[in-house]
Design an enzyme around this catalytic site. Structure first.
Site, PDB file in Angstrom:
ATOM      1  N   ILE A  18       0.875  -1.198  -0.058  1.00 41.15           N
ATOM      2  CA  ILE A  18      -0.052   0.066   0.079  1.00 41.15           C
ATOM      3  C   ILE A  18       0.888   1.410  -0.010  1.00 41.15           C
ATOM      4  O   ILE A  18       0.324   2.253  -0.452  1.00 41.15           O
ATOM      5  CB  ILE A  18      -1.089   0.055   1.370  1.00 41.15           C
ATOM      6  CG1 ILE A  18      -2.197   1.097   0.756  1.00 41.15           C
ATOM      7  CG2 ILE A  18      -0.299   0.321   2.426  1.00 41.15           C
ATOM      8  CD1 ILE A  18      -3.353   1.023   1.705  1.00 41.15           C
ATOM      9  N   ASN A  31      -3.648   0.998  15.391  1.00 42.16           N
ATOM     10  CA  ASN A  31      -4.369   0.515  16.612  1.00 42.16           C
ATOM     11  C   ASN A  31      -4.539   1.520  17.445  1.00 42.16           C
ATOM     12  O   ASN A  31      -4.340   2.717  17.311  1.00 42.16           O
ATOM     13  CB  ASN A  31      -3.149  -0.684  17.465  1.00 42.16           C
ATOM     14  CG  ASN A  31      -1.996   0.111  17.753  1.00 42.16           C
ATOM     15  OD1 ASN A  31      -1.701   0.970  18.283  1.00 42.16           O
ATOM     16  ND2 ASN A  31      -0.965  -0.636  17.339  1.00 42.16           N
ATOM     17  N   GLY A  39       3.070  -5.383  10.839  1.00 37.25           N
ATOM     18  CA  GLY A  39       2.350  -5.530   9.583  1.00 37.25           C
ATOM     19  C   GLY A  39       2.069  -4.141   8.621  1.00 37.25           C
ATOM     20  O   GLY A  39       3.236  -3.515   8.425  1.00 37.25           O
ATOM     21  N   ASP A  41       0.922  -1.107   9.248  1.00 38.06           N
ATOM     22  CA  ASP A  41       1.257  -0.236  10.236  1.00 38.06           C
ATOM     23  C   ASP A  41       3.034   0.277  10.091  1.00 38.06           C
ATOM     24  O   ASP A  41       3.309   1.467   9.949  1.00 38.06           O
ATOM     25  CB  ASP A  41       0.728  -0.124  11.701  1.00 38.06           C
ATOM     26  CG  ASP A  41       0.518   0.842  12.308  1.00 38.06           C
ATOM     27  OD1 ASP A  41       1.096   1.840  11.957  1.00 38.06           O
ATOM     28  OD2 ASP A  41       0.305   0.850  13.730  1.00 38.06           O
ATOM     29  N   THR A 128      -7.620  -7.877   9.146  1.00 41.15           N
ATOM     30  CA  THR A 128      -7.387  -8.988   8.731  1.00 41.15           C
ATOM     31  C   THR A 128      -5.926  -9.776   8.884  1.00 41.15           C
ATOM     32  O   THR A 128      -5.748 -11.048   8.606  1.00 41.15           O
ATOM     33  CB  THR A 128      -7.664  -9.131   7.058  1.00 41.15           C
ATOM     34  OG1 THR A 128      -6.543  -8.719   6.556  1.00 41.15           O
ATOM     35  CG2 THR A 128      -9.083  -8.694   6.934  1.00 41.15           C
ATOM     36  N   TYR A 131      -5.118  -8.663  13.766  1.00 41.10           N
ATOM     37  CA  TYR A 131      -6.348  -8.566  14.567  1.00 41.10           C
ATOM     38  C   TYR A 131      -7.290 -10.007  14.033  1.00 41.10           C
ATOM     39  O   TYR A 131      -8.529  -9.834  14.754  1.00 41.10           O
ATOM     40  CB  TYR A 131      -6.943  -7.453  14.067  1.00 41.10           C
ATOM     41  CG  TYR A 131      -6.671  -6.267  15.134  1.00 41.10           C
ATOM     42  CD1 TYR A 131      -5.401  -6.654  15.883  1.00 41.10           C
ATOM     43  CD2 TYR A 131      -7.115  -4.833  15.150  1.00 41.10           C
ATOM     44  CE1 TYR A 131      -5.148  -5.443  16.789  1.00 41.10           C
ATOM     45  CE2 TYR A 131      -6.634  -3.835  16.031  1.00 41.10           C
ATOM     46  CZ  TYR A 131      -5.569  -4.185  16.752  1.00 41.10           C
ATOM     47  OH  TYR A 131      -5.117  -3.184  17.575  1.00 41.10           O
TER      48      TYR A 131
HETATM   49  P1  ADP Z   1      -4.663  -5.538  11.698  1.00 42.60           P
HETATM   50  O1  ADP Z   1      -3.681  -5.209  13.103  1.00 42.60           O
HETATM   51  O2  ADP Z   1      -5.650  -4.557  11.382  1.00 42.60           O
HETATM   52  O3  ADP Z   1      -5.098  -6.759  11.516  1.00 42.60           O
HETATM   53  P2  ADP Z   1      -2.341  -5.929   9.879  1.00 42.60           P
HETATM   54  O4  ADP Z   1      -1.223  -4.944   9.489  1.00 42.60           O
HETATM   55  O5  ADP Z   1      -1.833  -7.024  10.775  1.00 42.60           O
HETATM   56  O6  ADP Z   1      -3.559  -5.155  10.414  1.00 42.60           O
HETATM   57  O7  ADP Z   1      -2.978  -6.755   8.898  1.00 42.60           O
HETATM   58  C1  ADP Z   1      -3.892  -6.006   7.792  1.00 42.60           C
HETATM   59  C2  ADP Z   1      -3.716  -6.477   6.436  1.00 42.60           C
HETATM   60  O8  ADP Z   1      -2.612  -5.622   5.960  1.00 42.60           O
HETATM   61  C3  ADP Z   1      -3.343  -8.160   6.324  1.00 42.60           C
HETATM   62  O9  ADP Z   1      -4.015  -8.572   5.250  1.00 42.60           O
HETATM   63  C4  ADP Z   1      -1.848  -7.875   5.860  1.00 42.60           C
HETATM   64  O10 ADP Z   1      -1.627  -8.742   4.909  1.00 42.60           O
HETATM   65  C5  ADP Z   1      -1.826  -6.751   5.235  1.00 42.60           C
HETATM   66  N1  ADP Z   1      -0.437  -6.065   4.898  1.00 42.60           N
HETATM   67  C6  ADP Z   1       0.644  -6.078   5.648  1.00 42.60           C
HETATM   68  N2  ADP Z   1       1.566  -5.339   5.159  1.00 42.60           N
HETATM   69  C7  ADP Z   1       0.930  -4.841   4.057  1.00 42.60           C
HETATM   70  C8  ADP Z   1       1.569  -3.610   3.034  1.00 42.60           C
HETATM   71  N3  ADP Z   1       2.748  -3.138   3.139  1.00 42.60           N
HETATM   72  N4  ADP Z   1       0.565  -3.154   2.104  1.00 42.60           N
HETATM   73  C9  ADP Z   1      -0.734  -3.865   2.061  1.00 42.60           C
HETATM   74  N5  ADP Z   1      -1.222  -4.525   3.028  1.00 42.60           N
HETATM   75  C10 ADP Z   1      -0.267  -5.124   3.923  1.00 42.60           C
END
Ligand code: ADP
Length: 183
Positions: A18, A31, A39, A41, A128, A131
């Site tokens: 992203i 969070n 992740g 974030d 997803t 969390y």
């Molecule tokens: P949450 O705590 O809301 O679950 P996460 O970051 O653990 O947040 O995951 C949310 C989603 O983002 C997951 O589907 C994960 O695979 C995805 N994700 C992780 N890194 C990236 C990235 N750099 N760009 C897009 N999606 C990502």
């Protein structure tokens, strides 16, 4: 690349990171403390630089199901804003409540984009990852929130992109989009 037209806008699904979305706004799956994490974030904070913490600190946190909007730190133009959306931690016992909170995290994010006259915004699959929200359950909730926002008309947001991290996640969102698009 799956895409549907909704009102005067479009919803598009892509696979990738992203941080590279090149939209006016990027949504972070934050969070409640807004203090950063792993992740998506972690990826957004790494790209935006330490100044992103300075931008979120004044908020002192954010309620689950809500969001705040800040500048984008070092993430290059055209990205000007980061929306820090706080999705729920999923629990089967509280499925309906989690669904409502996930929906409102998307709705508030889109409203904040309107306030800043954002035209394009990229969402990750909020909740997803760590969390634990089942992605097949989360996808139609996220997509429906975007569709309803675009349908309402007179929106500055014209393009909503869901950036899915893996091909499998893109597939789940594509199937959900296909069935909502027919409905
Ligand atoms: P949450 O705590 O809301 O679950 P996460 O970051 O653990 O947040 O995951 C949310 C989603 O983002 C997951 O589907 C994960 O695979 C995805 N994700 C992780 N890194 C990236 C990235 N750099 N760009 C897009 N999606 C990502």
């Amino acid at each position: 690349m799956p895409e549907i037209v909704v009102g005067a806008g479009r919803i598009r699904l892509v696979q990738g990171d992203i941080v590279q979305a090149k939209t006016d706004a990027i949504v972070n799956a934050a969070n409640a403390s807004l203090a950063g994490g792993g992740g998506v974030d972690g990826a957004i904070h790494r790209a935006a630089g330490p100044e992103l913490y300075e931008l979120t600190r004044p908020f002192g946190g954010c309620a689950t199901g809500s969001a705040v909007i800040t500048g984008a730190g070092r993430i290059p133009l055209p990205t000007r804003f980061i929306v820090h959306a706080v999705g729920p931690r999923y629990s089967t016992a509280r499925d309906a409540e989690c669904a409502a909170l996930l929906r409102s995290a998307h709705e508030v994010s889109l409203r904040l984009c309107e306030e800043k006259a954002v035209e394009s915004v990229a969402f990750p699959a909020i909740s997803t990852g760590v969390y634990g929200f089942p992605i097949a359950r989360a996808a139609p909730i996220a997509l429906q929130a975007a569709m309803e926002h675009l349908k309402a008309g007179e929106r500055s947001v014209k393009r909503v992109v869901f950036v899915l991290f893996t091909p499998a996640d893109l597939q789940v969102f594509s199937e959900a989009l296909a069935s909502l698009g027919q409905g």
